[in-house]
Design an enzyme around this catalytic site. Structure first.
Site, short mmCIF file in Angstrom:
data_model
loop_
_atom_site.label_atom_id
_atom_site.label_comp_id
_atom_site.label_asym_id
_atom_site.label_seq_id
_atom_site.Cartn_x
_atom_site.Cartn_y
_atom_site.Cartn_z
N GLU A 129 9.61 9.07 -16.52
CA GLU A 129 8.23 9.50 -16.79
C GLU A 129 7.82 9.18 -18.23
OE1 GLU A 129 7.68 13.63 -15.58
OE2 GLU A 129 8.95 13.25 -13.85
N SER B 205 14.70 22.16 -15.61
CA SER B 205 13.52 23.00 -15.85
C SER B 205 13.98 24.33 -16.44
CB SER B 205 12.80 23.24 -14.52
OG SER B 205 12.04 24.41 -14.58
N HIS C 293 0.83 -1.23 0.00
CA HIS C 293 0.00 0.00 0.00
C HIS C 293 0.86 1.26 0.00
CE1 HIS C 293 -3.31 -2.73 1.30
NE2 HIS C 293 -2.36 -3.23 2.09
N LYS D 224 15.82 22.43 -10.29
CA LYS D 224 15.17 21.17 -10.67
C LYS D 224 16.07 20.21 -11.44
CE LYS D 224 11.19 20.16 -10.63
NZ LYS D 224 9.80 20.43 -10.65
#
Ligand code: ARG
Length: 457
Positions: free
Chosen positions: A289, A276, A155, A282
């Site tokens: 992704e 970024s 979980h 970043k």
């Protein structure tokens, strides 16, 4: 040049030509088309259907076309309907009359079935070898991390301590199954459709066994109607690729989570990260992704092909031409993702200190504390309740189970003695789990030996 102009009195409408044509994408298997044609004429000559001179001229012509396409001397132009027409037209242009005999005893229906099979067969093997490379990377990480403690989750909540080797081993199993799925597909698909003609075989005395053996198939397919309209193996391949992508996607999801500032279990190498345009601090896990994102695209190929096939009467229908773009895209996407993913994995830094601290801090040893009580005669249900109280106490104090004093333990249950600390140390928790498949070092060593043998094959 059209292969079928004879019974027509009008030129094809240009839009119809464009809509109908497949050359822009089926040129991908020009080599397979030529390889199939060479096998076909070799068989025709052996059977006395084609003279030796014509056979030699055709084969030399086809080899020349192949070389010229490869070297860029011969450009594949959009004037032709498909790769089959393109090759045949150029053959006739180069060798003249003999070239017109190439298509004896053959239809584009069995020709395209063959080309696609040859192409796919090669790609199935290529994908299998990419997966094998990925497994090598995983095994290396496993061997180096049999004692790297980290929390195991259910979980997405910390559950019990495991090792990094154990976690990687879960993915090893997944990709191992993926390879075995590819092997199954290969076994089922490796029968040659050539010689099935348009749908009903041919009247020529073809030797289909011989053609099949020339092209390294196990044998000829056994029903000509099925041969020209079977796309099952492509659907199976899309399904296997969807599962590979699903596995990669789950792995990517973990990498994304582990790479967050909150977890810091890993650091993705600069060469596999992106930045970024506005936020200078970043460093984003774009590759992970994107692999996760492209999974949807591969699922799309599977769904599209299943849908395309579902209403088709026997035998060949033009709808089947739609198989190519889906499958090519799925193959290129999946292969690309495996390669990129492996590169990212090979260059990851594992923050062992963070993993261990996370395991220590999350009551991952609570089950072991309960097992301790059970080993001292307390029934498991009662032990579960007692440890629940310990956890509540610790949460209240902001400490871990290992940080409680023996007096605090005894205040909750007198059964606890000094040896509780050893019983619930991260090492003990992992080391005692030695049934096969568990993270304990004995079990892990056995599994790693099995994996080594498997990869040596
Ligand atoms: N481009 C076609 C395909 O991919 C080749 C077969 C054409 N056959 C036909 N009967 N029109 O399916």
């Amino acid at each position: 040049m059209k292969l079928w102009g004879g019974r027509f009195t009008k030129e094809t409408n240009q839009l119809v030509h464009n809509f109908n044509a497949s050359l822009s994408f089926d040129q991908k298997f020009f080599k397979e088309d030529i390889e199939g044609s060479i096998a076909h004429v070799t068989m025709l000559a052996k059977q006395g259907i084609l003279s030796e001179e014509d056979k030699t001229a055709i084969i030399q012509g086809l080899q020349g076309i192949c070389e010229d396409i490869e070297s860029g001397k011969l450009m594949i132009d959009e004037e032709h309907e498909d790769i089959h027409s393109f090759v045949e037209a150029h053959l006739i242009e180069r060798i003249g009359f003999a070239g017109k005999r190439l298509h004896t005893g053959r239809s584009r229906n069995d020709q395209v079935a063959l080309d696609m099979k040859l192409y796919t067969r090669k790609e199935v093997l290529e994908m299998d070898s990419l997966l094998k490379d990925l497994l090598q990377s995983l095994l290396k990480i496993m061997k180096e991390n049999t004692d790297t403690i980290m929390p195991g989750f259910t979980h997405l909540q910390k559950a019990q301590p495991i090792t990094l080797a154990h976690h990687m081993g879960a993915y090893f199993e997944m990709f191992k199954r993926d390879r075995s799925r590819l092997h199954d597909i290969y076994e089922r698909m490796n029968y040659c459709p050539l010689g099935s003609g348009a749908l009903a075989g041919t009247t020529y005395p073809l030797d289909r066994e011989y053609t099949a053996s020339l092209l390294d198939f196990y044998g000829p397919t056994l029903n000509s109607m099925d041969s020209v309209s079977d796309r099952d193996y492509l659907i199976e391949f899309c399904s296997a690729m969807s599962i590979i992508m699903m596995h990669l996607s789950r792995f990517c999801e973990e990498i994304i989570i582990w790479n967050t500032n909150e977890y810091q279990f890993i650091e993705i190498d600069d060469s596999y990260s992106t930045g970024s345009s506005i936020m200078p601090q970043k460093k984003n896990p774009d590759i992970a992704e994107l692999v996760r994102g492209k999974t949807g695209r591969v699922y799309g190929s599977l769904t599209s092909l299943l849908t395309t096939m579902k209403g088709l009467s026997l035998a060949y229908n033009k709808d089947m031409q739609e198989d190519k773009e889906f499958v090519f895209d799925a193959i290129d996407t999946t292969k690309g993702c495996i390669v990129l993913f492996r590169g990212m994995l090979d260059t990851l830094t594992f923050r062992k200190d963070k993993m261990r601290a996370s395991a220590e801090g999350g009551f991952t040893n609570a089950t072991d504390a309960a097992d301790y009580l059970v080993n001292h005669g307390v029934p498991f249900r009662d032990a579960h309740g007692i440890v629940g109280q310990l956890v509540l106490y610790c949460i209240d104090k902001g400490i871990s189970l290992g940080e409680m004093s023996i007096e605090e333990y005894k205040a909750i249950s007198p059964v606890f003695e000094e040896d509780i600390y050893d019983a619930i140390s991260m090492e003990t928790c992992v080391d005692k789990r030695n049934t096969i498949g568990a993270p304990g070092p004995e079990a892990m060593k056995k599994v790693i030996a099995i994996y080594e043998e498997y990869l040596a094959d």
